[in-house]
Scaffold this motif. Structure first.
Motif, PDB file in Angstrom:
ATOM      1  N   GLU A  42       0.856  -1.190   0.000  1.00 41.49           N
ATOM      2  CA  GLU A  42       0.000   0.000   0.000  1.00 41.49           C
ATOM      3  C   GLU A  42       0.890   1.236   0.000  1.00 41.49           C
ATOM      4  O   GLU A  42       1.684   1.431   0.946  1.00 41.49           O
ATOM      5  CB  GLU A  42      -0.861  -0.041   1.265  1.00 41.49           C
ATOM      6  CG  GLU A  42      -1.623   1.224   1.523  1.00 41.49           C
ATOM      7  CD  GLU A  42      -2.705   1.029   2.556  1.00 41.49           C
ATOM      8  OE1 GLU A  42      -2.366   0.625   3.688  1.00 41.49           O
ATOM      9  OE2 GLU A  42      -3.874   1.276   2.233  1.00 41.49           O
ATOM     10  N   PRO A  43       0.780   2.093  -1.034  1.00 40.83           N
ATOM     11  CA  PRO A  43       1.663   3.274  -1.076  1.00 40.83           C
ATOM     12  C   PRO A  43       1.555   4.089   0.211  1.00 40.83           C
ATOM     13  O   PRO A  43       0.472   4.243   0.771  1.00 40.83           O
ATOM     14  CB  PRO A  43       1.119   4.070  -2.264  1.00 40.83           C
ATOM     15  CG  PRO A  43       0.400   3.082  -3.109  1.00 40.83           C
ATOM     16  CD  PRO A  43      -0.132   2.041  -2.175  1.00 40.83           C
ATOM     17  N   ASN A 179       3.177  -8.600  -8.460  1.00 45.54           N
ATOM     18  CA  ASN A 179       3.149  -8.764  -7.013  1.00 45.54           C
ATOM     19  C   ASN A 179       3.136 -10.261  -6.808  1.00 45.54           C
ATOM     20  O   ASN A 179       2.225 -10.924  -7.325  1.00 45.54           O
ATOM     21  CB  ASN A 179       1.866  -8.133  -6.449  1.00 45.54           C
ATOM     22  CG  ASN A 179       1.680  -8.394  -4.971  1.00 45.54           C
ATOM     23  OD1 ASN A 179       2.548  -8.935  -4.309  1.00 45.54           O
ATOM     24  ND2 ASN A 179       0.517  -7.997  -4.450  1.00 45.54           N
ATOM     25  N   TYR A 211      -0.105  -2.511 -11.568  1.00 45.08           N
ATOM     26  CA  TYR A 211       1.181  -1.836 -11.294  1.00 45.08           C
ATOM     27  C   TYR A 211       1.807  -1.251 -12.563  1.00 45.08           C
ATOM     28  O   TYR A 211       2.991  -0.946 -12.581  1.00 45.08           O
ATOM     29  CB  TYR A 211       2.169  -2.814 -10.645  1.00 45.08           C
ATOM     30  CG  TYR A 211       1.742  -3.285  -9.273  1.00 45.08           C
ATOM     31  CD1 TYR A 211       1.937  -2.492  -8.150  1.00 45.08           C
ATOM     32  CD2 TYR A 211       1.131  -4.521  -9.088  1.00 45.08           C
ATOM     33  CE1 TYR A 211       1.532  -2.907  -6.889  1.00 45.08           C
ATOM     34  CE2 TYR A 211       0.720  -4.943  -7.836  1.00 45.08           C
ATOM     35  CZ  TYR A 211       0.924  -4.138  -6.746  1.00 45.08           C
ATOM     36  OH  TYR A 211       0.523  -4.541  -5.496  1.00 45.08           O
ATOM     37  N   SER A 245      -5.751   1.992  -6.939  1.00 52.98           N
ATOM     38  CA  SER A 245      -5.100   1.814  -5.630  1.00 52.98           C
ATOM     39  C   SER A 245      -3.622   2.159  -5.623  1.00 52.98           C
ATOM     40  O   SER A 245      -3.163   2.869  -4.726  1.00 52.98           O
ATOM     41  CB  SER A 245      -5.248   0.357  -5.170  1.00 52.98           C
ATOM     42  OG  SER A 245      -6.561   0.083  -4.777  1.00 52.98           O
ATOM     43  N   LYS A 246      -2.878   1.649  -6.589  1.00 52.28           N
ATOM     44  CA  LYS A 246      -1.412   1.693  -6.458  1.00 52.28           C
ATOM     45  C   LYS A 246      -0.826   2.969  -7.061  1.00 52.28           C
ATOM     46  O   LYS A 246      -0.119   3.701  -6.381  1.00 52.28           O
ATOM     47  CB  LYS A 246      -0.783   0.465  -7.122  1.00 52.28           C
ATOM     48  CG  LYS A 246      -1.450  -0.859  -6.768  1.00 52.28           C
ATOM     49  CD  LYS A 246      -1.282  -1.267  -5.319  1.00 52.28           C
ATOM     50  CE  LYS A 246      -2.095  -2.517  -5.009  1.00 52.28           C
ATOM     51  NZ  LYS A 246      -1.870  -3.088  -3.707  1.00 52.28           N
ATOM     52  N   THR A 251      -5.719   3.274  -2.194  1.00 53.06           N
ATOM     53  CA  THR A 251      -6.116   1.929  -1.745  1.00 53.06           C
ATOM     54  C   THR A 251      -7.450   1.924  -0.996  1.00 53.06           C
ATOM     55  O   THR A 251      -8.267   1.033  -1.189  1.00 53.06           O
ATOM     56  CB  THR A 251      -5.026   1.316  -0.841  1.00 53.06           C
ATOM     57  OG1 THR A 251      -4.613   2.311   0.089  1.00 53.06           O
ATOM     58  CG2 THR A 251      -3.829   0.839  -1.635  1.00 53.06           C
ATOM     59  N   ALA A 333       6.537  -2.491  -9.603  1.00 50.89           N
ATOM     60  CA  ALA A 333       5.752  -2.575  -8.355  1.00 50.89           C
ATOM     61  C   ALA A 333       6.588  -2.058  -7.178  1.00 50.89           C
ATOM     62  O   ALA A 333       7.533  -1.286  -7.379  1.00 50.89           O
ATOM     63  CB  ALA A 333       5.224  -3.983  -8.134  1.00 50.89           C
ATOM     64  N   SER A 389       7.758  -5.171   1.310  1.00 52.99           N
ATOM     65  CA  SER A 389       7.220  -4.036   0.545  1.00 52.99           C
ATOM     66  C   SER A 389       8.064  -2.809   0.868  1.00 52.99           C
ATOM     67  O   SER A 389       8.390  -2.574   2.027  1.00 52.99           O
ATOM     68  CB  SER A 389       5.767  -3.807   0.959  1.00 52.99           C
ATOM     69  OG  SER A 389       5.375  -2.502   0.621  1.00 52.99           O
ATOM     70  N   ALA A 391       6.895   0.162   0.002  1.00 51.97           N
ATOM     71  CA  ALA A 391       5.934   1.263  -0.048  1.00 51.97           C
ATOM     72  C   ALA A 391       5.852   1.876   1.352  1.00 51.97           C
ATOM     73  O   ALA A 391       4.792   1.906   1.977  1.00 51.97           O
ATOM     74  CB  ALA A 391       4.582   0.744  -0.505  1.00 51.97           C
TER      75      ALA A 391
END
Ligand code: PMP
Ligand code: GLU
Length: 431
Positions: A42-43, A179, A211, A245-246, A251, A333, A389, A391
């Motif tokens: 999740e960014p 992902n 992504y 979302s990305k 998100t 991603a 991740s 992010a």
């Protein structure tokens, strides 16, 4: 009292590992533990202000009623126009439906494509995102994994795809950038896979491109995104999924979309019929925010992409210093997916034997307060991997990877007949 029924399909379904680890990390944090969360995809950026403003204005103007099931014409037209101009996918606006996140789009697409009870097989290049297999199975197909080996950069080859296709194959799910692998296929690599698929007219392509904006030519020079749905040979049997979302850091808004020109638009009509019975439209006042994002926010996306590109290179440098790990450089991603097989079978200072990536991740969380996702649920060939991740703020992943390095250094060897060996070699055999 008679217990309430839980269907076998749901009872046998696995919980989402990404969400489960993240929930456990959040619970530890709430208890005051200094947890470093590297688990959720999740960014860490906020949604760009102008996207929020578009939704706020729509809400103030009273856009609070039901909208058409697939979304209003303005948002569908913005999506179709983006798919035509950026992705070269030949879709009209009525070939698009806006969904409650890409997850909802994938669920509906699979349910439309798969006939339960017919013995359908759906191909899944792995390592693959945790939700694909359960959703393929829920829809009624057998999920056939095609293992992407680390020596092939975690990508599958056209030859592997050709070997996996049988008369029962009804589709293949492609996800580039991937992902959990954090890698994007080069267009020529994807085209070579499409070459194989094009010879099998019964095989549909479900392409999850969520992504697509997060690719890093800074790492792989010249890297671009290519959409399988743009290939005229398979355009009319490709379903493209994407979402907000990305790339737009949205998100929590739960906005995705699905598009396909299949059967002259009749296929999407069926999917929209299903959506009408399932959820109907997404939040009405979010629809203008999609238009704003797709038409006016390229600079915001590029700002976030540049930051992710720097982090991808940085995380790879940090992970490369852990000799027990083998990591493919992430070029898409926001995930790194090291192979940790050399740690499996070792023993932690507290005496826990690390028999699996799951055990590794659990001990890492309990003993060093770092949350990562174990590889098992990303596919059979991912059993000796963990997913991190990036992010999150660089200070956070730096601290997390430092703790991981200390954890790995603290492990002691077990006997030669350790489970490590078993887990590593059995995963290799299956690949
Ligand atoms: N596809 C992939 C590959 C993902 O990583 C995610 C992550 N949530 C999704 C689809 C679903 O995204 P969302 O439902 O938030 O749009
Ligand atoms: N896709 C993200 C992840 O893999 C969000 C969680 C989920 O929906 O799986 O972490």
């Amino acid at each position: 009292m008679h217990p309430l029924t839980v269907s076998t399909a749901i009872a046998s379904m696995k919980e989402s590992a990404t969400l489960a680890v993240s929930a456990r990390a959040a619970a530890l944090k709430a208890e005051g533990v200094d947890v470093i969360g590297l688990s959720v995809g999740e960014p860490d950026f906020d949604t760009p202000q102008r996207i929020k403003d578009a939704a706020i204005a729509a809400l103030q103007q009273g856009m609070t009623k039901y909208a058409p099931t697939p979304g209003d014409a303005a948002a569908r037209k913005a999506i179709a126009s983006k798919l035509r101009s950026e992705n070269k996918i030949p879709v009209e606006w009525n070939h698009v439906s806006i969904t409650c996140g890409a997850k909802h789009a994938i669920f509906m697409a699979l349910t439309c494509l798969i006939q339960p009870g017919r013995g359908d097989e759906f191909l899944l290049p792995t390592p693959a995102w945790v939700s694909y297999k359960p959703l393929i199975e829920l829809a009624g197909a057998r999920c056939v994994e095609i293992p992407g080996l680390i020596e092939n950069g975690l990508c599958v080859t056209p030859e592997q795809v050709a070997r996996a296709i049988t008369p029962k194959t009804v589709g293949i799910l492609l996800n580039s950038p991937s992902n959990p692998c954090g890698i994007a296929y080069r267009p020529d690599e994807l085209r070579a896979i499409v070459d194989v698929i094009s010879a099998h007219p019964r095989v549909a392509v479900l392409s999850d491109e969520i992504y697509e904006k997060l690719i890093y030519p800074e790492i792989t020079p010249g890297l671009t995104h290519w959409s399988p749905g743009s290939d005229p040979r398979i355009a009319d049997r490709t379903v493209t999924v994407n979402g907000m979302s990305k790339a737009y850091a949205m998100t929590g808004w739960r906005l995705g979309y699905v598009a396909s020109p299949a059967n002259g638009g009749a296929w999407m009509k069926e999917l929209i019929k299903f959506q009408g019975q399932l959820t109907n439209n997404v939040t009405s006042f979010a629809l203008p925010a999609i238009v704003e994002a797709l038409t006016n926010c390229a600079d915001d996306v590029e700002r976030m992409r540049c930051e992710f590109a720097k982090r991808a290179a940085h995380v790879h440098r940090l992970l490369s210093k852990i000799p027990e790990f083998t990591t493919v450089a992430p070029n898409g991603a926001f995930y790194a997916f090291p192979d940790i097989r050399r740690c499996i079978g070792k023993i932690t200072p507290r005496g826990t034997r690390l028999n699996s990536a799951h055990a590794f991740s659990q001990a890492l969380l309990e003993e060093h307060a770092v949350a990562v996702v174990p590889g098992e649920d990303f596919g059979t060939c991912a059993q000796t991997h963990i997913r991190l991740s990036f992010a999150c703020a660089p200070a956070q992943y730096e601290k997390g990877i430092e703790r991981i390095a200390n954890f790995v250094t603290s492990l002691s060897s077990a006997s030669p007949e350790s489970a490590a060996h078993e887990a590593g070699s059995s995963a290799r055999e299956r690949c």
